[in-house]
Design a protein around this motif. Sequence first.
Motif, mmCIF file in Angstrom:
data_model
loop_
_atom_site.group_PDB
_atom_site.id
_atom_site.type_symbol
_atom_site.label_atom_id
_atom_site.label_comp_id
_atom_site.label_asym_id
_atom_site.label_seq_id
_atom_site.Cartn_x
_atom_site.Cartn_y
_atom_site.Cartn_z
ATOM 1 N N MET A 1 0.850 -1.199 0.000
ATOM 2 C CA MET A 1 0.000 0.000 0.000
ATOM 3 C C MET A 1 0.884 1.247 0.000
ATOM 4 O O MET A 1 1.825 1.351 0.790
ATOM 5 C CB MET A 1 -0.880 0.005 1.245
ATOM 6 N N GLU A 2 0.585 2.197 -0.923
ATOM 7 C CA GLU A 2 1.373 3.407 -1.011
ATOM 8 C C GLU A 2 1.173 4.275 0.226
ATOM 9 O O GLU A 2 0.095 4.312 0.814
ATOM 10 C CB GLU A 2 0.981 4.202 -2.266
ATOM 11 N N LYS A 3 2.244 5.003 0.571
ATOM 12 C CA LYS A 3 2.223 5.830 1.779
ATOM 13 C C LYS A 3 1.081 6.854 1.738
ATOM 14 O O LYS A 3 0.383 7.073 2.725
ATOM 15 C CB LYS A 3 3.574 6.532 1.911
ATOM 16 N N ASN A 4 0.870 7.492 0.538
ATOM 17 C CA ASN A 4 -0.149 8.536 0.409
ATOM 18 C C ASN A 4 -1.576 7.996 0.547
ATOM 19 O O ASN A 4 -2.507 8.747 0.803
ATOM 20 C CB ASN A 4 0.011 9.249 -0.938
ATOM 21 N N SER A 5 -1.748 6.705 0.306
ATOM 22 C CA SER A 5 -3.090 6.120 0.371
ATOM 23 C C SER A 5 -3.456 5.654 1.776
ATOM 24 O O SER A 5 -4.607 5.316 2.038
ATOM 25 C CB SER A 5 -3.204 4.945 -0.605
ATOM 26 N N LEU A 6 -2.491 5.638 2.677
ATOM 27 C CA LEU A 6 -2.738 5.133 4.027
ATOM 28 C C LEU A 6 -3.832 5.899 4.770
ATOM 29 O O LEU A 6 -4.708 5.272 5.369
ATOM 30 C CB LEU A 6 -1.435 5.136 4.839
ATOM 31 N N PRO A 7 -3.824 7.229 4.784
ATOM 32 C CA PRO A 7 -4.888 7.946 5.515
ATOM 33 C C PRO A 7 -6.289 7.592 5.006
ATOM 34 O O PRO A 7 -7.239 7.511 5.792
ATOM 35 C CB PRO A 7 -4.564 9.423 5.262
ATOM 36 N N PHE A 8 -6.447 7.397 3.668
ATOM 37 C CA PHE A 8 -7.740 6.973 3.116
ATOM 38 C C PHE A 8 -8.128 5.599 3.658
ATOM 39 O O PHE A 8 -9.282 5.364 4.043
ATOM 40 C CB PHE A 8 -7.662 6.919 1.582
ATOM 41 N N TYR A 9 -7.135 4.712 3.674
ATOM 42 C CA TYR A 9 -7.363 3.356 4.176
ATOM 43 C C TYR A 9 -7.738 3.381 5.656
ATOM 44 O O TYR A 9 -8.676 2.689 6.089
ATOM 45 C CB TYR A 9 -6.103 2.518 3.964
ATOM 46 N N PHE A 10 -7.017 4.203 6.443
ATOM 47 C CA PHE A 10 -7.295 4.311 7.880
ATOM 48 C C PHE A 10 -8.724 4.828 8.113
ATOM 49 O O PHE A 10 -9.428 4.330 8.994
ATOM 50 C CB PHE A 10 -6.291 5.250 8.551
ATOM 51 N N TYR A 11 -9.120 5.828 7.313
ATOM 52 C CA TYR A 11 -10.466 6.401 7.463
ATOM 53 C C TYR A 11 -11.532 5.347 7.175
ATOM 54 O O TYR A 11 -12.481 5.172 7.948
ATOM 55 C CB TYR A 11 -10.625 7.592 6.518
ATOM 56 N N GLU A 12 -11.388 4.636 6.062
ATOM 57 C CA GLU A 12 -12.354 3.600 5.691
ATOM 58 C C GLU A 12 -12.401 2.479 6.725
ATOM 59 O O GLU A 12 -13.474 1.982 7.078
ATOM 60 C CB GLU A 12 -11.988 3.028 4.319
ATOM 61 N N MET A 13 -11.229 2.094 7.226
ATOM 62 C CA MET A 13 -11.151 1.016 8.217
ATOM 63 C C MET A 13 -11.879 1.405 9.498
ATOM 64 O O MET A 13 -12.661 0.615 10.047
ATOM 65 C CB MET A 13 -9.687 0.700 8.527
ATOM 66 N N GLU A 14 -11.660 2.624 9.973
ATOM 67 C CA GLU A 14 -12.292 3.081 11.207
ATOM 68 C C GLU A 14 -13.809 3.207 11.040
ATOM 69 O O GLU A 14 -14.568 2.842 11.943
ATOM 70 C CB GLU A 14 -11.706 4.419 11.656
ATOM 71 N N MET A 15 -14.259 3.691 9.881
ATOM 72 C CA MET A 15 -15.697 3.805 9.639
ATOM 73 C C MET A 15 -16.343 2.421 9.543
ATOM 74 O O MET A 15 -17.441 2.207 10.069
ATOM 75 C CB MET A 15 -15.951 4.594 8.351
ATOM 76 N N SER A 104 3.854 3.276 12.909
ATOM 77 C CA SER A 104 4.786 3.549 11.813
ATOM 78 C C SER A 104 4.472 4.904 11.177
ATOM 79 O O SER A 104 5.388 5.689 10.868
ATOM 80 C CB SER A 104 4.683 2.436 10.766
ATOM 81 N N PHE A 105 3.189 5.195 11.006
ATOM 82 C CA PHE A 105 2.764 6.471 10.433
ATOM 83 C C PHE A 105 3.168 7.625 11.346
ATOM 84 O O PHE A 105 3.617 8.682 10.882
ATOM 85 C CB PHE A 105 1.243 6.454 10.230
ATOM 86 N N LEU A 106 3.010 7.422 12.639
ATOM 87 C CA LEU A 106 3.381 8.438 13.625
ATOM 88 C C LEU A 106 4.866 8.769 13.550
ATOM 89 O O LEU A 106 5.263 9.935 13.645
ATOM 90 C CB LEU A 106 3.028 7.934 15.040
ATOM 91 N N LYS A 107 5.688 7.744 13.370
ATOM 92 C CA LYS A 107 7.139 7.925 13.385
ATOM 93 C C LYS A 107 7.683 8.474 12.065
ATOM 94 O O LYS A 107 8.680 9.192 12.060
ATOM 95 C CB LYS A 107 7.834 6.590 13.696
ATOM 96 N N ASN A 108 7.025 8.131 10.957
ATOM 97 C CA ASN A 108 7.608 8.440 9.657
ATOM 98 C C ASN A 108 6.942 9.590 8.910
ATOM 99 O O ASN A 108 7.548 10.182 8.018
ATOM 100 C CB ASN A 108 7.568 7.194 8.755
ATOM 101 N N GLU A 109 5.697 9.920 9.267
ATOM 102 C CA GLU A 109 4.974 10.966 8.537
ATOM 103 C C GLU A 109 5.245 12.337 9.152
ATOM 104 O O GLU A 109 5.511 12.458 10.360
ATOM 105 C CB GLU A 109 3.466 10.658 8.567
ATOM 106 N N ASN A 110 5.178 13.363 8.323
ATOM 107 C CA ASN A 110 5.370 14.736 8.793
ATOM 108 C C ASN A 110 4.054 15.247 9.381
ATOM 109 O O ASN A 110 3.183 15.721 8.657
ATOM 110 C CB ASN A 110 5.833 15.614 7.628
ATOM 111 N N LEU A 111 3.916 15.159 10.692
ATOM 112 C CA LEU A 111 2.679 15.545 11.374
ATOM 113 C C LEU A 111 2.926 16.746 12.275
ATOM 114 O O LEU A 111 4.034 16.953 12.769
ATOM 115 C CB LEU A 111 2.162 14.381 12.232
ATOM 116 N N SER A 112 1.853 17.501 12.506
ATOM 117 C CA SER A 112 1.944 18.595 13.471
ATOM 118 C C SER A 112 1.956 17.999 14.878
ATOM 119 O O SER A 112 1.594 16.838 15.070
ATOM 120 C CB SER A 112 0.744 19.540 13.305
#
Length: 360
Positions: A1-15, A104-112
């Motif tokens: 799964m591409e890095k940019n698609s992860l937030p979409f996947y996370f949203y769908e999974m949680e819903m 992994s997302f927390l450690k590697n993504e540029n987050l505020s």
Amino acid sequence: MEKNSLPFYFYEMEMNDYFTYLQIAQSIKDKNLSEKIKKIAYMEKKHASFWEEFLKNRGLEPPPVKKKNLKIGFMKILSKFFNPVLVISFFELGESGAIKNYYSFLKNENLSEEEKEKLKRIILDEIEHETFFARQVNEKGLSNIRDFVLGMNDGLVEILGAVAGLSAVYLYNPLIVGVSGLIVGVAGALSMGIGAYISVRSQRQVNQAQKEQMEIIFDVAPERAVEEYKKRLIESGVVKEIAEDITKKIGKSKEAISKLLLQETEENEIKSGLFTGFAYLVGVFFPVVPYFFAPNSYIALPFSILFAGTVLTLVAVIISVLSGINVKKKILEMVVSAFTAAGIAYLFGSIMQSIFGIQI
């Protein structure tokens, strides 16, 4: 799964988890359990809101998520016949995977900093969910299922190896292979059962001896028991100063100190022995039974492997559900290791047949 698609996947999974948990909770008769699962459902919706906001802040539109009505309906039906916690655990295998992906997302993504804090709380929520279902599994006695399938797995793998090796020796006499496998299986079941009996009984005897010794220590020199308690706290990772503070507060409380120093066991040795032996015997049945019906070992062995592979797949799924680990990896691990053992045993049997020239 591409890095940019992860937030979409996370949203769908949680819903999807929100829809699933809420629907199942509404069908559970146990009000207390229903409310707990509803609480988890609303928490999943809150997690989905985080990912929705995350995407919108980056100029992205969250995808529409439809209820998986077929899956939810099937789960509702199963929940009427099986414990709903087990049903949810079976279908919702993503919790431990979600935790790893989120970390992994927390450690590697540029987050505020705000996003990091929110994601940390989500990770803790997911760990809490996993702990809740694991606790429910134990409270409902479903952990016995795991113990049973593990015992059955031992019998299945060991006897599959035995009959595979014997098949190379007794090519045209499958009955000998079947009877031999059955004898080995019964002997193994007795060994496993007796081993479990002795193990539990020995632990109980050790606990009793330690309890009696602790009673004497409390009577003769209670300060020594307190000192041992502090030592155990430090060994478990508690800072020395905190351990000393805890020890002072507890004082010479026999009950509090005994809980840490003494390992209690509630298992019944007879029940444990019978349970383990029976589980092993069930595993023996599947690889052995074809040899009582096939005309030769050439035909019996493939059926033995087929039966064993099918049961191993089922066992792997159950273990994965109850342990929260990846299903595909567990199936691959168990099936490949069992078939590798069978292959090596068959090769060894062929070598023995060639060396000794057995013709039966």
